[in-house]
Motif scaffolding. Structure first.
Motif, PDB file in Angstrom:
ATOM      1  N   LEU A  38       3.415   7.817  -2.988  1.00  0.00           N
ATOM      2  CA  LEU A  38       2.220   7.379  -2.267  1.00  0.00           C
ATOM      3  C   LEU A  38       2.554   6.443  -1.106  1.00  0.00           C
ATOM      4  O   LEU A  38       3.339   5.506  -1.256  1.00  0.00           O
ATOM      5  CB  LEU A  38       1.279   6.636  -3.216  1.00  0.00           C
ATOM      6  N   THR A  39       1.905   6.695   0.023  1.00  0.00           N
ATOM      7  CA  THR A  39       1.939   5.772   1.147  1.00  0.00           C
ATOM      8  C   THR A  39       0.548   5.155   1.306  1.00  0.00           C
ATOM      9  O   THR A  39      -0.425   5.610   0.694  1.00  0.00           O
ATOM     10  CB  THR A  39       2.304   6.493   2.445  1.00  0.00           C
ATOM     11  N   HIS A  40       0.467   4.138   2.156  1.00  0.00           N
ATOM     12  CA  HIS A  40      -0.828   3.497   2.394  1.00  0.00           C
ATOM     13  C   HIS A  40      -1.809   4.503   2.996  1.00  0.00           C
ATOM     14  O   HIS A  40      -2.992   4.537   2.616  1.00  0.00           O
ATOM     15  CB  HIS A  40      -0.645   2.297   3.330  1.00  0.00           C
ATOM     16  N   VAL A  43      -3.306   6.670   0.292  1.00  0.00           N
ATOM     17  CA  VAL A  43      -4.311   5.951  -0.492  1.00  0.00           C
ATOM     18  C   VAL A  43      -5.642   5.917   0.249  1.00  0.00           C
ATOM     19  O   VAL A  43      -6.705   6.177  -0.331  1.00  0.00           O
ATOM     20  CB  VAL A  43      -3.819   4.519  -0.806  1.00  0.00           C
ATOM     21  N   GLY A  76       4.901   4.697  -5.833  1.00  0.00           N
ATOM     22  CA  GLY A  76       4.719   4.260  -4.459  1.00  0.00           C
ATOM     23  C   GLY A  76       5.960   4.519  -3.627  1.00  0.00           C
ATOM     24  O   GLY A  76       7.047   4.767  -4.154  1.00  0.00           O
ATOM     25  N   ASP A  77       5.792   4.470  -2.321  1.00  0.00           N
ATOM     26  CA  ASP A  77       6.912   4.688  -1.398  1.00  0.00           C
ATOM     27  C   ASP A  77       7.743   3.402  -1.334  1.00  0.00           C
ATOM     28  O   ASP A  77       7.531   2.544  -0.480  1.00  0.00           O
ATOM     29  CB  ASP A  77       6.370   5.053  -0.020  1.00  0.00           C
ATOM     30  N   THR A  93       2.980  -4.458   2.744  1.00  0.00           N
ATOM     31  CA  THR A  93       3.001  -4.115   1.320  1.00  0.00           C
ATOM     32  C   THR A  93       1.811  -4.723   0.596  1.00  0.00           C
ATOM     33  O   THR A  93       1.188  -4.071  -0.260  1.00  0.00           O
ATOM     34  CB  THR A  93       4.318  -4.585   0.685  1.00  0.00           C
ATOM     35  N   PHE A  96      -1.106  -2.584   1.370  1.00  0.00           N
ATOM     36  CA  PHE A  96      -1.013  -1.335   0.615  1.00  0.00           C
ATOM     37  C   PHE A  96      -1.459  -1.547  -0.820  1.00  0.00           C
ATOM     38  O   PHE A  96      -2.287  -0.796  -1.351  1.00  0.00           O
ATOM     39  CB  PHE A  96       0.428  -0.821   0.673  1.00  0.00           C
ATOM     40  N   TRP A  97      -0.924  -2.565  -1.486  1.00  0.00           N
ATOM     41  CA  TRP A  97      -1.296  -2.817  -2.874  1.00  0.00           C
ATOM     42  C   TRP A  97      -2.789  -3.122  -2.999  1.00  0.00           C
ATOM     43  O   TRP A  97      -3.434  -2.669  -3.948  1.00  0.00           O
ATOM     44  CB  TRP A  97      -0.468  -3.972  -3.428  1.00  0.00           C
ATOM     45  N   GLU A 100      -4.476   0.162  -2.816  1.00  0.00           N
ATOM     46  CA  GLU A 100      -4.078   1.010  -3.944  1.00  0.00           C
ATOM     47  C   GLU A 100      -4.764   0.566  -5.222  1.00  0.00           C
ATOM     48  O   GLU A 100      -5.307   1.391  -5.980  1.00  0.00           O
ATOM     49  CB  GLU A 100      -2.561   0.971  -4.119  1.00  0.00           C
ATOM     50  N   GLY A 125       2.898   4.334  -9.390  1.00  0.00           N
ATOM     51  CA  GLY A 125       1.647   4.579  -8.693  1.00  0.00           C
ATOM     52  C   GLY A 125       1.011   5.907  -9.036  1.00  0.00           C
ATOM     53  O   GLY A 125      -0.208   6.068  -8.932  1.00  0.00           O
TER      54      GLY A 125
END
Length: 366
Positions: A38-40, A43, A76-77, A93, A96-97, A100, A125
């Motif tokens: 998964l990338t941002h 998501v 996650g990536d 990051t 992203f989290w 996610e 993820g």
């Protein structure tokens, strides 16, 4: 607007493919060379699709699958995370989290059936976007795990919530060692709902276009092959009921069985800080109640990990250089104090994820 005209659906080379067939909408993770990590952007795309389909009366079911034949999603990536930690500020990051974890919470509360096809590898993820769904399918090819301690990190994406609900101390064993679960044990631990032979998946997915999920499942669900954890419960429950990682290690080494010895060897290769924070996270998660409250805690822990050395070092050793020889700092259990562990749970002030507060506000409004 017809499906062909819908800009949400995108192009065939997009990392997330979206389509609607009959009464079912499909999310297909499409980074097979990266095992659909998964990338941002992925998501955000999934979240946008869920928003559109939630209010679309023509969509009755959402189905999640992965391209490539090897698995749903490996997590996650983490290459991007390593780059952000080592050359950036970590802000990318954190963002992203944040999105996610919000997506994971949304999936858990989604008002329509969310069918996660957990075929092949499902880790980190990937567990977050599948195991919080309302209908979770595993096959004889499934390998489900939360392997974060192996890269100096702690189970997140609601993993400590899910593992905290597993019978006995199975969740503690899985969180600390990162052990991969087969279908039968994923069912036993509450990470999946139904076993379907992998050869039946194409027909099952096709049938969802024209029939309700319950009717389709009745035609394809079978009994899962038994997994090994049922026979290992006695030593797992005894060893992992200990209060500290040091005592868990002592019990594993004293047990004498081969599986317990292998578990001890796995723990000795993991980050001492990650193990201690993981144990504390699990124990605290059991008392927090809701998934949202646990995700709030996991966000604090994850953000703290960005400022500690072991996450970047673990990714370097396992993924970047692949020397499989991480140099953990500190390197022993005794060097990790309670103060070191407590730092991971410190409030973030205005930067809190605040999912639990938002959930409480929604319930009060209703």
């Amino acid at each position: 607007m017809s499906t062909a005209e819908d800009p949400l659906l995108g192009r065939g080379d997009d990392p997330v493919l979206l389509r609607v067939e009959g009464r079912a909408a499909h999310i297909v993770l499409n980074r097979p060379r990266a095992l659909n990590a998964l990338t941002h952007a992925m998501v955000r795309r999934i979240d946008a699709a869920l928003t559109a389909w939630e209010s679309d009366p023509a969509v009755e079911t959402v189905v999640l699958t992965g391209e490539g034949g090897r698995g749903l999603c490996a997590g996650g990536d983490i290459r991007s995370i390593h780059e952000d930690v080592t050359t950036g500020t970590g802000d990318a990051t954190r963002a992203f989290w944040r999105d996610e974890y919000r997506l994971d919470a949304r999936i858990a509360r989604y008002p329509k059936p969310y069918v996660a096809v957990m075929d092949g590898v499902v880790m980190g993820g990937g567990v977050g976007i599948s195991a919080h769904g309302s209908v979770r399918l595993v096959t004889e090819r499934s390998r489900v795990a939360m392997p974060e301690t192996g890269i100096g990190f702690v189970p997140d994406v609601g993993g400590t919530y899910l593992l905290g609900l597993a019978p006995g101390e199975l969740g503690t064993h899985l969180a600390l060692t990162g052990t991969q679960l087969t279908a039968g044990d994923a069912l036993r631990c509450g990470l999946a709902d139904h076993f379907v032979p992998s050869a039946s998946l194409p027909a099952l997915i096709a049938d969802l276009a024209g029939a309700p999920v319950r009717d389709v499942l009745a035609r394809y669900v079978r009994d899962a092959p038994p997994g090994p954890l049922a026979d290992e419960r006695p030593w797992i429950d005894h060893c992992y009921a200990a209060e500290t990682v040091e005592e868990i290690m002592a019990r594993l080494l004293a047990d004498g069985s081969r599986p317990a010895k292998e578990a001890a060897e796995a723990l000795l290769s993991r980050s001492p800080v990650a193990l201690k924070v993981t144990l504390a996270s699990l124990r605290r998660a059991r008392g927090l109640g809701s998934l949202e409250a646990v995700l709030d805690q996991e966000y604090r822990v994850s953000c703290a990990a960005l400022t500690a050395p072991d996450l970047a070092e673990g990714i370097r050793a396992q993924v970047i250089d692949k020397d499989r020889s991480p140099r953990w700092n500190p390197g022993t259990f005794t060097e990790v104090s309670d103060v070191d562990v407590d730092r991971y749970f410190a409030p973030l002030g205005a930067q809190e994820l605040a999912l639990a507060a938002g959930r409480a506000g929604q319930e009060q409004a209703w």
